[in-house]
Write a protein that holds these residues in place. Structure first.
Motif, PDB file in Angstrom:
ATOM      1  N   GLY A 300       0.790  -1.233   0.000  1.00 42.55           N
ATOM      2  CA  GLY A 300       0.000   0.000   0.000  1.00 42.55           C
ATOM      3  C   GLY A 300       0.810   1.266   0.000  1.00 42.55           C
ATOM      4  O   GLY A 300       0.402   2.283  -0.576  1.00 42.55           O
ATOM      5  N   ALA A 301       1.985   1.244   0.638  1.00 48.20           N
ATOM      6  CA  ALA A 301       2.809   2.449   0.736  1.00 48.20           C
ATOM      7  C   ALA A 301       4.114   2.309  -0.032  1.00 48.20           C
ATOM      8  O   ALA A 301       4.970   3.188   0.054  1.00 48.20           O
ATOM      9  CB  ALA A 301       3.104   2.762   2.206  1.00 48.20           C
ATOM     10  N   ALA A 352      -7.778   2.699  10.322  1.00 52.63           N
ATOM     11  CA  ALA A 352      -8.330   3.423   9.172  1.00 52.63           C
ATOM     12  C   ALA A 352      -7.223   4.096   8.362  1.00 52.63           C
ATOM     13  O   ALA A 352      -7.253   4.099   7.127  1.00 52.63           O
ATOM     14  CB  ALA A 352      -9.348   4.464   9.649  1.00 52.63           C
ATOM     15  N   LEU A 353      -6.250   4.677   9.045  1.00 56.74           N
ATOM     16  CA  LEU A 353      -5.137   5.314   8.329  1.00 56.74           C
ATOM     17  C   LEU A 353      -4.339   4.293   7.531  1.00 56.74           C
ATOM     18  O   LEU A 353      -3.899   4.564   6.403  1.00 56.74           O
ATOM     19  CB  LEU A 353      -4.222   6.038   9.319  1.00 56.74           C
ATOM     20  N   LEU A 354      -4.144   3.112   8.077  1.00 58.43           N
ATOM     21  CA  LEU A 354      -3.427   2.067   7.346  1.00 58.43           C
ATOM     22  C   LEU A 354      -4.256   1.535   6.181  1.00 58.43           C
ATOM     23  O   LEU A 354      -3.709   1.078   5.173  1.00 58.43           O
ATOM     24  CB  LEU A 354      -3.067   0.920   8.294  1.00 58.43           C
ATOM     25  N   THR A 355      -5.582   1.629   6.309  1.00 54.77           N
ATOM     26  CA  THR A 355      -6.462   1.151   5.249  1.00 54.77           C
ATOM     27  C   THR A 355      -6.362   2.001   3.983  1.00 54.77           C
ATOM     28  O   THR A 355      -6.423   1.482   2.865  1.00 54.77           O
ATOM     29  CB  THR A 355      -7.922   1.134   5.738  1.00 54.77           C
ATOM     30  N   VAL A 356      -6.200   3.325   4.146  1.00 49.95           N
ATOM     31  CA  VAL A 356      -6.238   4.232   2.992  1.00 49.95           C
ATOM     32  C   VAL A 356      -4.873   4.395   2.323  1.00 49.95           C
ATOM     33  O   VAL A 356      -4.747   5.187   1.389  1.00 49.95           O
ATOM     34  CB  VAL A 356      -6.767   5.623   3.409  1.00 49.95           C
ATOM     35  N   LEU A 357      -3.860   3.671   2.758  1.00 48.50           N
ATOM     36  CA  LEU A 357      -2.523   3.826   2.184  1.00 48.50           C
ATOM     37  C   LEU A 357      -2.485   3.640   0.666  1.00 48.50           C
ATOM     38  O   LEU A 357      -1.797   4.396  -0.029  1.00 48.50           O
ATOM     39  CB  LEU A 357      -1.543   2.854   2.860  1.00 48.50           C
ATOM     40  N   PRO A 358      -3.203   2.639   0.096  1.00 45.29           N
ATOM     41  CA  PRO A 358      -3.143   2.482  -1.364  1.00 45.29           C
ATOM     42  C   PRO A 358      -3.693   3.670  -2.134  1.00 45.29           C
ATOM     43  O   PRO A 358      -3.407   3.815  -3.330  1.00 45.29           O
ATOM     44  CB  PRO A 358      -3.992   1.221  -1.609  1.00 45.29           C
ATOM     45  N   LEU A 359      -4.500   4.513  -1.484  1.00 50.41           N
ATOM     46  CA  LEU A 359      -5.106   5.658  -2.164  1.00 50.41           C
ATOM     47  C   LEU A 359      -4.219   6.894  -2.139  1.00 50.41           C
ATOM     48  O   LEU A 359      -4.535   7.894  -2.792  1.00 50.41           O
ATOM     49  CB  LEU A 359      -6.450   6.002  -1.513  1.00 50.41           C
ATOM     50  N   ALA A 363       4.727   9.876  -1.173  1.00 46.85           N
ATOM     51  CA  ALA A 363       5.243  10.894  -0.257  1.00 46.85           C
ATOM     52  C   ALA A 363       4.324  11.091   0.942  1.00 46.85           C
ATOM     53  O   ALA A 363       4.781  11.354   2.063  1.00 46.85           O
ATOM     54  CB  ALA A 363       5.434  12.220  -0.993  1.00 46.85           C
ATOM     55  N   ALA A 364       3.013  10.965   0.727  1.00 51.11           N
ATOM     56  CA  ALA A 364       2.064  11.147   1.825  1.00 51.11           C
ATOM     57  C   ALA A 364       1.818   9.848   2.582  1.00 51.11           C
ATOM     58  O   ALA A 364       1.467   9.867   3.769  1.00 51.11           O
ATOM     59  CB  ALA A 364       0.738  11.686   1.291  1.00 51.11           C
ATOM     60  N   ALA A 365       2.000   8.724   1.903  1.00 53.68           N
ATOM     61  CA  ALA A 365       1.687   7.437   2.518  1.00 53.68           C
ATOM     62  C   ALA A 365       2.628   7.115   3.676  1.00 53.68           C
ATOM     63  O   ALA A 365       2.196   6.522   4.674  1.00 53.68           O
ATOM     64  CB  ALA A 365       1.752   6.330   1.469  1.00 53.68           C
ATOM     65  N   ILE A 366       3.889   7.500   3.567  1.00 53.31           N
ATOM     66  CA  ILE A 366       4.864   7.170   4.610  1.00 53.31           C
ATOM     67  C   ILE A 366       4.510   7.807   5.955  1.00 53.31           C
ATOM     68  O   ILE A 366       4.392   7.102   6.970  1.00 53.31           O
ATOM     69  CB  ILE A 366       6.286   7.577   4.177  1.00 53.31           C
ATOM     70  N   PRO A 367       4.308   9.141   6.040  1.00 55.28           N
ATOM     71  CA  PRO A 367       3.943   9.719   7.342  1.00 55.28           C
ATOM     72  C   PRO A 367       2.593   9.229   7.856  1.00 55.28           C
ATOM     73  O   PRO A 367       2.417   9.046   9.070  1.00 55.28           O
ATOM     74  CB  PRO A 367       3.932  11.230   7.075  1.00 55.28           C
ATOM     75  N   ALA A 369       1.352   6.274   7.345  1.00 55.70           N
ATOM     76  CA  ALA A 369       1.589   4.929   7.858  1.00 55.70           C
ATOM     77  C   ALA A 369       2.219   4.965   9.242  1.00 55.70           C
ATOM     78  O   ALA A 369       1.837   4.195  10.125  1.00 55.70           O
ATOM     79  CB  ALA A 369       2.485   4.161   6.890  1.00 55.70           C
ATOM     80  N   VAL A 370       3.175   5.869   9.446  1.00 57.52           N
ATOM     81  CA  VAL A 370       3.838   5.971  10.745  1.00 57.52           C
ATOM     82  C   VAL A 370       2.830   6.364  11.828  1.00 57.52           C
ATOM     83  O   VAL A 370       2.812   5.789  12.926  1.00 57.52           O
ATOM     84  CB  VAL A 370       4.994   6.980  10.685  1.00 57.52           C
ATOM     85  N   VAL A 371       1.988   7.354  11.521  1.00 58.52           N
ATOM     86  CA  VAL A 371       0.971   7.786  12.490  1.00 58.52           C
ATOM     87  C   VAL A 371      -0.011   6.648  12.768  1.00 58.52           C
ATOM     88  O   VAL A 371      -0.386   6.396  13.920  1.00 58.52           O
ATOM     89  CB  VAL A 371       0.228   9.033  11.977  1.00 58.52           C
ATOM     90  N   GLY A 372      -0.431   5.956  11.712  1.00 56.70           N
ATOM     91  CA  GLY A 372      -1.360   4.845  11.898  1.00 56.70           C
ATOM     92  C   GLY A 372      -0.773   3.738  12.747  1.00 56.70           C
ATOM     93  O   GLY A 372      -1.441   3.183  13.625  1.00 56.70           O
ATOM     94  N   LEU A 373       0.490   3.409  12.497  1.00 59.43           N
ATOM     95  CA  LEU A 373       1.166   2.390  13.291  1.00 59.43           C
ATOM     96  C   LEU A 373       1.278   2.807  14.748  1.00 59.43           C
ATOM     97  O   LEU A 373       1.059   1.996  15.663  1.00 59.43           O
ATOM     98  CB  LEU A 373       2.551   2.113  12.713  1.00 59.43           C
ATOM     99  N   ALA A 374       1.650   4.056  14.991  1.00 58.74           N
ATOM    100  CA  ALA A 374       1.804   4.544  16.361  1.00 58.74           C
ATOM    101  C   ALA A 374       0.471   4.495  17.111  1.00 58.74           C
ATOM    102  O   ALA A 374       0.412   4.098  18.284  1.00 58.74           O
ATOM    103  CB  ALA A 374       2.359   5.960  16.352  1.00 58.74           C
ATOM    104  N   LEU A 375      -0.622   4.887  16.433  1.00 60.57           N
ATOM    105  CA  LEU A 375      -1.940   4.854  17.079  1.00 60.57           C
ATOM    106  C   LEU A 375      -2.388   3.424  17.341  1.00 60.57           C
ATOM    107  O   LEU A 375      -2.975   3.135  18.405  1.00 60.57           O
ATOM    108  CB  LEU A 375      -2.961   5.572  16.200  1.00 60.57           C
ATOM    109  N   ALA A 376      -2.127   2.522  16.402  1.00 61.90           N
ATOM    110  CA  ALA A 376      -2.495   1.119  16.616  1.00 61.90           C
ATOM    111  C   ALA A 376      -1.709   0.530  17.785  1.00 61.90           C
ATOM    112  O   ALA A 376      -2.261  -0.204  18.616  1.00 61.90           O
ATOM    113  CB  ALA A 376      -2.252   0.307  15.339  1.00 61.90           C
TER     114      ALA A 376
END
Length: 468
Positions: A300-301, A352-359, A363-367, A369-376
């Motif tokens: 996705g990212a 939800a943030l990890l879900t939308v990574l393919p969209l 450049a935007a997917a990396i940060p 993903a990091v935020v989504g991982l930290a929240l999870a």
């Protein structure tokens, strides 16, 4: 003289309590580190023993026995005391580690890993139930942080430690290193852990219930840990049928057993019933989807395989940060129901943030993903803390082991159900790149339903004079 004697007795009592706590944490650390270290060393093990398709059995055997024996150890702790279960678990874990270290073949290694899982299950349940017996509710808030930190440290240190030890000293060293730690844990545990009065007899132990859990757990873990079984209806369908029948028998048995492993009275307490349902959903959605997070990052990212490992540190960092803040803030806000809501919200947003990574563009997917991982990761750490405290605060003293064993079993059961169910979804998804996003999206929606089952009426955390 009396004052001096009282002060000496108090210092001795404090030392014994701290030794007890240290022993429980050491046992928990061994059990949690074991899986992470072994997973990182699997490539070296596979090359040396020519594991081939048997590599899955090295981890699946441990997952199976940990899941199955968790409620059994909880009941044994209530009947025979936490010192007995701790010492027995350490001895089993140490013997199994030695067996794995000298294993000449795949079959012996898998058998040793299964035996390790039995010991690890006892160490985990004894730790989470033992702290509730040692400390009153006020002290539990302060001490619980150390229990959760052990989970975080094992997740953070396990993989690099396993990889380093396997490459530098050989994969057998990851099992040999357990032996001196087991000796230390035994010495500290025998000296520090007090002998509790017996609250029952093994003559009335619920052996049929234990067998039903073993059958149901074996079928479930078998489906969730083998891609061959999951893809073959001739194997998967009968296993699912066996699992359902075993669970039906378990429910019937537990309602009639004189001393059930999972007492029906637990489900009659509203807060505990809601805690178990919420724990199951969190197990399915957070534990059950972590297997697919690396795949989601890669597809996705567009994260390289080498970079995925570094990004996954955000999970552990999020978990550790929330645990540190929770231990301080919960003394100002003791509403555990509100903390439960916060953990669910963070989990839903993170998934939800990890879900939308393919969209998103790279450049935007990396940060994101990091935020989504930290929240999870934060959601996982906070939910572990809060739901454990709810169980410890609500359970009757004579059932603390059963309740904590049931909560731990429910979380592990949810993880196995999630891994198996989401694994089928990945296999059925037409687009391989979108499959992980679909899994995480379904998990986010499912986690939202946990709001309906979350515990609301929870005893206030305050000192109650408990403890040994």
């Amino acid at each position: 003289m009396n004052t001096s004697a009282n002060e000496t007795k108090k210092r001795t009592s404090t030392l014994a309590v701290n030794l007890s706590f240290a022993a429980l944490l050491l046992g928990l650390l061994m059990a949690q580190l074991d899986t992470n270290i072994v997973v990182a060393a699997l490539p070296v093990v596979s090359q040396d023993l020519h594991l081939g398709a048997g590599v899955a059995g090295v981890t699946a055997s441990t997952l199976l026995t940990v899941t199955v024996f968790t409620p059994v150890w909880g009941k044994l702790g209530d009947v025979l005391g936490r010192r007995f279960t701790f010492v027995t678990s350490v001895l089993i874990f140490g013997l199994a580690s030695l067996l794995c270290a000298v294993a000449p073949s795949v079959a012996v290694l898998i058998a040793g890993r299964a035996l390790q899982g039995i010991g690890a299950g006892g160490l985990i349940v004894t730790a989470v139930s033992g702290v509730a017996v040692i400390f009153d509710r006020e002290e539990l808030v302060r001490r619980q942080i150390w229990v959760t930190l052990v989970f975080g440290i094992s997740s953070l240190a396990g993989p690099p430690a396993g990889g380093f030890m396997a490459s530098a000293w050989g994969w057998r060293s990851i099992f040999y290193v357990n032996l001196p730690i087991c000796v230390i844990a035994l010495l500290v545990g025998v000296w520090g852990l007090p002998k509790e009065p017996s609250r029952g007899s093994l003559k009335r132990f619920d052996y049929p219930g234990a067998l039903a859990i073993a059958v149901a757990g074996s079928a479930l873990v078998g489906v969730g840990s083998s891609s061959t079984i999951a893809r073959t209806p001739a194997y998967a369908v009968p296993l699912v049928v066996v699992m359902v029948l075993a669970l039906v028998f378990l429910v019937w048995r537990e309602r009639r057993a004189p001393e059930p492993l999972i007492p029906p009275s637990v489900f009659r307490i509203k807060a505990l019933r809601e805690t178990l349902v919420t724990t199951l959903l969190i197990g399915i959605t957070l534990f059950g989807t972590f297997t697919f997070v690396p795949l989601a990052l890669h597809t996705g990212a567009s994260v390289t395989t080498e970079a995925v490992g570094a990004m996954l540190l955000a999970l552990t960092i999020g978990q550790l940060v929330i645990v540190l803040f929770f231990s301080v803030l919960v003394r100002r806000n003791r509403n555990l129901a509100a903390w439960t809501v916060l953990s669910l919200v963070m989990g839903v947003v993170g998934l939800a943030l990890l879900t939308v990574l393919p969209l998103l563009p790279h450049a935007a997917a990396i940060p994101v993903a990091v935020v989504g991982l930290a929240l999870a990761g934060a959601a996982l750490g906070l939910s572990l803390q809060v739901l454990t405290l709810i169980g410890q605060a609500t359970a009757a003293p004579e059932q603390i082991g059963q309740v904590m064993g049931t909560i731990t079993f429910t979380r592990q059961l949810g993880g196995a159900v999630g891994a198996a169910g989401f694994g089928w979804i990945v296999l059925l998804a037409p687009d391989g790149a979108a499959a992980p996003a679909v899994v995480l999206g379904i998990a986010a929606v499912l986690l939202m339903t946990a709001f309906l089952s979350r515990p609301r009426e929870i005893p206030e955390l305050k000192g109650d004079g408990g403890g040994w």
